[in-house]
Design a protein around this motif. Structure first.
Motif, mmCIF file in Angstrom:
data_model
loop_
_atom_site.group_PDB
_atom_site.id
_atom_site.type_symbol
_atom_site.label_atom_id
_atom_site.label_comp_id
_atom_site.label_asym_id
_atom_site.label_seq_id
_atom_site.Cartn_x
_atom_site.Cartn_y
_atom_site.Cartn_z
ATOM 1 N N ILE A 1 0.834 -1.204 0.000
ATOM 2 C CA ILE A 1 0.000 0.000 0.000
ATOM 3 C C ILE A 1 0.868 1.253 0.000
ATOM 4 C CG2 ILE A 1 -1.632 1.352 1.389
ATOM 5 C CD1 ILE A 1 -2.741 -1.420 2.369
ATOM 6 N N LEU A 2 1.870 1.293 0.883
ATOM 7 C CA LEU A 2 2.684 2.502 1.006
ATOM 8 C C LEU A 2 3.610 2.696 -0.193
ATOM 9 C CD1 LEU A 2 3.567 2.586 4.818
ATOM 10 C CD2 LEU A 2 1.668 3.674 3.593
ATOM 11 N N SER A 3 4.176 1.623 -0.712
ATOM 12 C CA SER A 3 5.042 1.762 -1.895
ATOM 13 C C SER A 3 4.271 2.334 -3.067
ATOM 14 C CB SER A 3 5.643 0.409 -2.285
ATOM 15 O OG SER A 3 6.500 -0.065 -1.302
ATOM 16 N N GLY A 4 3.071 1.800 -3.288
ATOM 17 C CA GLY A 4 2.257 2.307 -4.383
ATOM 18 C C GLY A 4 1.859 3.755 -4.173
ATOM 19 N N SER B 1 1.718 5.967 10.921
ATOM 20 C CA SER B 1 1.282 7.324 10.570
ATOM 21 C C SER B 1 0.908 7.410 9.096
ATOM 22 C CB SER B 1 2.396 8.330 10.891
ATOM 23 O OG SER B 1 2.615 8.433 12.278
ATOM 24 N N MET B 2 1.705 6.815 8.234
ATOM 25 C CA MET B 2 1.424 6.861 6.796
ATOM 26 C C MET B 2 0.167 6.066 6.447
ATOM 27 S SD MET B 2 5.377 6.636 5.455
ATOM 28 C CE MET B 2 5.114 7.028 3.719
ATOM 29 N N MET B 3 -0.045 4.956 7.125
ATOM 30 C CA MET B 3 -1.263 4.173 6.891
ATOM 31 C C MET B 3 -2.505 4.922 7.364
ATOM 32 S SD MET B 3 -0.771 1.354 5.232
ATOM 33 C CE MET B 3 -2.172 0.313 5.658
ATOM 34 N N GLU C 1 -3.171 6.922 4.171
ATOM 35 C CA GLU C 1 -3.467 6.228 2.913
ATOM 36 C C GLU C 1 -4.585 5.195 3.040
ATOM 37 O OE1 GLU C 1 -3.235 5.459 -1.123
ATOM 38 O OE2 GLU C 1 -2.435 7.126 0.077
ATOM 39 N N ALA C 2 -4.666 4.504 4.157
ATOM 40 C CA ALA C 2 -5.679 3.448 4.304
ATOM 41 C C ALA C 2 -6.161 3.383 5.748
ATOM 42 C CB ALA C 2 -5.106 2.107 3.858
ATOM 43 N N GLY D 1 1.949 11.371 9.167
ATOM 44 C CA GLY D 1 1.905 10.595 7.930
ATOM 45 C C GLY D 1 1.909 11.480 6.699
ATOM 46 N N THR D 2 1.126 12.538 6.725
ATOM 47 C CA THR D 2 1.086 13.472 5.598
ATOM 48 C C THR D 2 2.452 14.112 5.373
ATOM 49 O OG1 THR D 2 -1.256 13.951 5.950
ATOM 50 C CG2 THR D 2 0.018 15.592 4.740
#
Length: 253
Positions: free
Chosen positions: A46-49, A172-174, A177-178, A231-232
Protein backbone atom coordinates in the motif's frame (compact mmCIF):
# COMPACT_ATOMS: atom_id res chain seq x y z
CA UNK A 1 -8.87 16.14 -15.91
CA UNK A 2 -5.17 15.28 -15.95
CA UNK A 3 -4.18 11.88 -17.31
CA UNK A 4 -3.53 9.25 -14.66
CA UNK A 5 0.07 8.45 -13.77
CA UNK A 6 -0.83 4.78 -13.15
CA UNK A 7 0.02 2.24 -15.86
CA UNK A 8 -3.11 0.17 -15.16
CA UNK A 9 -5.41 3.15 -15.67
CA UNK A 10 -3.99 4.05 -19.10
CA UNK A 11 -4.73 2.64 -22.54
CA UNK A 12 -2.09 0.88 -24.61
CA UNK A 13 -2.15 3.93 -26.88
CA UNK A 14 -1.44 6.20 -23.91
CA UNK A 15 1.48 4.02 -22.85
CA UNK A 16 2.89 3.86 -26.38
CA UNK A 17 2.87 7.65 -26.39
CA UNK A 18 4.69 7.83 -23.06
CA UNK A 19 7.31 5.38 -24.30
CA UNK A 20 7.89 7.48 -27.42
CA UNK A 21 8.66 10.59 -25.36
CA UNK A 22 11.12 8.73 -23.12
CA UNK A 23 9.03 8.49 -19.95
CA UNK A 24 10.61 6.99 -16.85
CA UNK A 25 8.78 3.96 -15.51
CA UNK A 26 8.57 3.98 -11.71
CA UNK A 27 8.31 0.37 -10.53
CA UNK A 28 7.19 -0.12 -6.92
CA UNK A 29 8.34 -3.36 -5.28
CA UNK A 30 7.09 -4.41 -1.88
CA UNK A 31 5.87 -7.29 0.28
CA UNK A 32 2.83 -8.89 1.90
CA UNK A 33 3.82 -9.70 5.48
CA UNK A 34 2.77 -9.35 9.09
CA UNK A 35 2.76 -5.83 10.51
CA UNK A 36 1.88 -6.33 14.15
CA UNK A 37 -1.57 -6.46 15.74
CA UNK A 38 -2.71 -3.07 14.43
CA UNK A 39 -1.81 -2.94 10.72
CA UNK A 40 -2.76 -5.07 7.70
CA UNK A 41 -0.27 -7.35 6.00
CA UNK A 42 -0.36 -5.15 2.89
CA UNK A 43 1.39 -2.15 4.47
CA UNK A 44 4.51 -2.27 2.28
CA UNK A 45 2.49 -2.73 -0.90
CA UNK A 46 0.00 0.00 0.00
CA UNK A 47 2.68 2.50 1.01
CA UNK A 48 5.04 1.76 -1.89
CA UNK A 49 2.26 2.31 -4.38
CA UNK A 50 1.10 5.47 -2.64
CA UNK A 51 4.60 6.92 -2.46
CA UNK A 52 5.17 6.23 -6.15
CA UNK A 53 1.83 7.74 -7.18
CA UNK A 54 2.55 10.93 -5.23
CA UNK A 55 6.09 11.03 -6.61
CA UNK A 56 4.91 10.68 -10.20
CA UNK A 57 2.33 13.43 -9.79
CA UNK A 58 5.13 15.78 -8.74
CA UNK A 59 7.74 14.53 -11.22
CA UNK A 60 5.57 14.78 -14.32
CA UNK A 61 5.66 18.57 -14.16
CA UNK A 62 9.30 18.27 -15.20
CA UNK A 63 9.55 14.93 -17.01
CA UNK A 64 7.14 12.27 -18.34
CA UNK A 65 6.68 9.37 -15.92
CA UNK A 66 4.37 6.42 -15.36
CA UNK A 67 3.95 4.13 -12.35
CA UNK A 68 3.97 0.42 -13.16
CA UNK A 69 1.82 -2.05 -11.17
CA UNK A 70 3.40 -2.92 -7.82
CA UNK A 71 5.29 -6.18 -7.42
CA UNK A 72 3.55 -7.07 -4.18
CA UNK A 73 5.53 -10.17 -3.17
CA UNK A 74 9.14 -10.00 -2.03
CA UNK A 75 11.69 -11.48 0.35
CA UNK A 76 9.84 -12.00 3.63
CA UNK A 77 10.92 -15.34 5.08
CA UNK A 78 11.79 -13.59 8.35
CA UNK A 79 8.09 -12.76 8.90
CA UNK A 80 6.58 -16.15 8.05
CA UNK A 81 6.46 -17.41 11.65
CA UNK A 82 3.77 -14.84 12.49
CA UNK A 83 1.44 -15.99 9.69
CA UNK A 84 -0.25 -14.00 6.93
CA UNK A 85 2.94 -13.67 4.91
CA UNK A 86 3.87 -14.40 1.28
CA UNK A 87 7.51 -14.78 0.27
CA UNK A 88 9.66 -15.60 -2.75
CA UNK A 89 12.90 -17.49 -2.81
CA UNK A 90 15.78 -15.72 -4.52
CA UNK A 91 15.56 -17.43 -7.94
CA UNK A 92 11.81 -16.83 -8.17
CA UNK A 93 12.06 -13.20 -7.11
CA UNK A 94 14.80 -12.58 -9.64
CA UNK A 95 12.83 -14.31 -12.41
CA UNK A 96 9.56 -12.48 -11.74
CA UNK A 97 11.24 -9.09 -11.50
CA UNK A 98 13.21 -9.75 -14.68
CA UNK A 99 9.99 -10.68 -16.50
CA UNK A 100 8.41 -7.41 -15.38
CA UNK A 101 11.44 -5.44 -16.57
CA UNK A 102 11.45 -7.21 -19.92
CA UNK A 103 7.75 -6.42 -20.33
CA UNK A 104 8.47 -2.76 -19.66
CA UNK A 105 11.29 -2.88 -22.22
CA UNK A 106 9.12 -4.59 -24.83
CA UNK A 107 6.51 -1.87 -24.30
CA UNK A 108 9.10 0.58 -25.61
CA UNK A 109 10.42 2.13 -22.41
CA UNK A 110 14.12 2.53 -21.71
CA UNK A 111 14.45 3.91 -18.17
CA UNK A 112 13.17 2.26 -14.98
CA UNK A 113 13.37 3.58 -11.43
CA UNK A 114 12.65 0.78 -8.96
CA UNK A 115 11.23 2.08 -5.67
CA UNK A 116 11.42 -0.49 -2.90
CA UNK A 117 9.21 -0.38 0.18
CA UNK A 118 10.46 -3.39 2.16
CA UNK A 119 13.78 -3.67 3.99
CA UNK A 120 14.05 -7.39 3.25
CA UNK A 121 14.26 -6.71 -0.49
CA UNK A 122 17.30 -4.42 -0.37
CA UNK A 123 20.10 -6.97 -0.56
CA UNK A 124 18.45 -8.92 -3.37
CA UNK A 125 17.76 -5.83 -5.47
CA UNK A 126 21.34 -4.63 -5.20
CA UNK A 127 22.61 -8.08 -6.12
CA UNK A 128 20.34 -8.28 -9.18
CA UNK A 129 21.34 -4.95 -10.71
CA UNK A 130 24.48 -6.11 -12.57
CA UNK A 131 22.58 -9.02 -14.13
CA UNK A 132 19.61 -6.85 -15.10
CA UNK A 133 21.98 -4.37 -16.73
CA UNK A 134 23.34 -7.10 -19.02
CA UNK A 135 20.12 -9.07 -19.54
CA UNK A 136 18.00 -6.10 -20.63
CA UNK A 137 18.63 -2.93 -22.56
CA UNK A 138 17.16 -0.86 -19.77
CA UNK A 139 18.79 1.92 -17.78
CA UNK A 140 17.80 0.92 -14.22
CA UNK A 141 18.06 2.73 -10.92
CA UNK A 142 16.83 1.51 -7.54
CA UNK A 143 16.23 2.98 -4.11
CA UNK A 144 14.21 2.32 -0.97
CA UNK A 145 11.70 5.08 -0.35
CA UNK A 146 12.42 5.43 3.35
CA UNK A 147 16.12 6.03 2.65
CA UNK A 148 15.72 9.11 0.45
CA UNK A 149 14.77 11.77 3.01
CA UNK A 150 16.49 10.81 6.28
CA UNK A 151 16.84 14.33 7.70
CA UNK A 152 13.19 15.19 7.05
CA UNK A 153 11.98 11.92 8.57
CA UNK A 154 14.07 12.46 11.68
CA UNK A 155 12.52 15.91 12.16
CA UNK A 156 8.96 14.61 11.77
CA UNK A 157 9.16 11.56 14.04
CA UNK A 158 9.34 11.66 17.83
CA UNK A 159 10.55 8.21 18.89
CA UNK A 160 12.69 7.11 15.94
CA UNK A 161 14.79 8.50 13.13
CA UNK A 162 13.13 6.71 10.22
CA UNK A 163 11.02 3.75 9.18
CA UNK A 164 11.42 0.57 11.23
CA UNK A 165 8.56 -1.93 11.05
CA UNK A 166 4.86 -1.36 11.82
CA UNK A 167 6.17 1.62 13.75
CA UNK A 168 5.44 5.29 14.33
CA UNK A 169 6.32 6.04 10.69
CA UNK A 170 4.49 3.27 8.85
CA UNK A 171 1.45 3.56 11.10
CA UNK A 172 1.28 7.32 10.57
CA UNK A 173 1.42 6.86 6.80
CA UNK A 174 -1.26 4.17 6.89
CA UNK A 175 -3.52 6.55 8.85
CA UNK A 176 -3.36 8.76 5.76
CA UNK A 177 -3.47 6.23 2.91
CA UNK A 178 -5.68 3.45 4.30
CA UNK A 179 -7.12 4.53 7.66
CA UNK A 180 -9.92 1.99 7.51
CA UNK A 181 -7.40 -0.85 7.71
CA UNK A 182 -5.73 0.43 10.90
CA UNK A 183 -6.81 -0.82 14.35
CA UNK A 184 -6.17 2.05 16.81
CA UNK A 185 -7.59 -0.03 19.66
CA UNK A 186 -4.53 -2.28 19.32
CA UNK A 187 -1.96 0.53 19.51
CA UNK A 188 -1.35 -0.24 23.17
CA UNK A 189 0.25 -3.52 22.05
CA UNK A 190 2.00 -2.09 18.99
CA UNK A 191 5.55 -1.61 20.15
CA UNK A 192 8.75 -3.64 20.19
CA UNK A 193 12.52 -3.35 20.40
CA UNK A 194 14.10 -0.12 19.26
CA UNK A 195 16.77 -0.75 16.67
CA UNK A 196 17.63 0.63 13.28
CA UNK A 197 17.76 -1.11 9.89
CA UNK A 198 20.50 1.31 8.87
CA UNK A 199 24.00 -0.20 8.42
CA UNK A 200 25.21 1.53 11.57
CA UNK A 201 22.49 -0.21 13.56
CA UNK A 202 23.23 -3.73 12.36
CA UNK A 203 25.85 -6.12 13.72
CA UNK A 204 29.04 -6.64 11.73
CA UNK A 205 28.44 -10.41 11.66
CA UNK A 206 25.15 -11.31 10.01
CA UNK A 207 22.90 -14.36 10.30
CA UNK A 208 19.32 -15.21 9.46
CA UNK A 209 16.91 -14.62 12.34
CA UNK A 210 13.12 -14.79 12.38
CA UNK A 211 11.42 -11.62 13.59
CA UNK A 212 9.64 -13.76 16.16
CA UNK A 213 12.89 -14.34 18.07
CA UNK A 214 13.23 -10.68 19.05
CA UNK A 215 9.75 -9.14 18.89
CA UNK A 216 6.67 -10.84 20.29
CA UNK A 217 4.40 -8.14 18.84
CA UNK A 218 5.86 -8.23 15.32
CA UNK A 219 6.72 -4.53 15.68
CA UNK A 220 10.12 -2.84 15.60
CA UNK A 221 9.74 0.60 17.11
CA UNK A 222 6.62 2.13 18.62
CA UNK A 223 3.33 2.88 16.89
CA UNK A 224 1.73 4.58 19.87
CA UNK A 225 2.85 8.06 18.77
CA UNK A 226 1.52 7.66 15.22
CA UNK A 227 -0.69 10.41 13.79
CA UNK A 228 -2.14 11.19 10.39
CA UNK A 229 -0.46 14.61 10.54
CA UNK A 230 2.94 12.94 10.73
CA UNK A 231 1.91 10.60 7.93
CA UNK A 232 1.09 13.47 5.60
CA UNK A 233 4.43 15.13 6.33
CA UNK A 234 6.28 11.85 5.72
CA UNK A 235 4.56 11.30 2.38
CA UNK A 236 5.35 14.86 1.30
CA UNK A 237 9.02 14.62 2.28
CA UNK A 238 9.56 11.31 0.52
CA UNK A 239 7.67 12.28 -2.65
CA UNK A 240 9.62 15.52 -3.02
CA UNK A 241 12.96 13.74 -2.57
CA UNK A 242 12.09 10.93 -4.98
CA UNK A 243 10.70 13.27 -7.62
CA UNK A 244 13.88 15.33 -7.45
CA UNK A 245 16.00 12.20 -7.92
CA UNK A 246 13.95 10.87 -10.82
CA UNK A 247 13.96 14.16 -12.74
CA UNK A 248 17.61 15.01 -12.06
CA UNK A 249 19.66 14.48 -15.25
CA UNK A 250 22.60 13.43 -13.07
CA UNK A 251 20.61 10.36 -11.97
CA UNK A 252 20.67 9.08 -15.54
CA UNK A 253 24.17 10.19 -16.57
Amino acid sequence: MAQSVLWQELTAEDLNGLAKVGAVVILPVASIEQHGPHLPVGVDTILSGAVCRRTAELARTKSPVVVAPTLWCGMAEHHVAFGGTFTFDIPTYRAVLLCMLRSIERAGFRRVFIVNGHGGNKTALNAFLPDFATETGLDIRTTTYFDVAPAAMKDILEDQEGVRHACEAETSMMLVEAPGTVKPDRFKEAFGPQFSHAPSGLPAVQRYTSFKTFTTSGVIGDARRATAEKGTKLFDAVAVALAAAITDPATWS
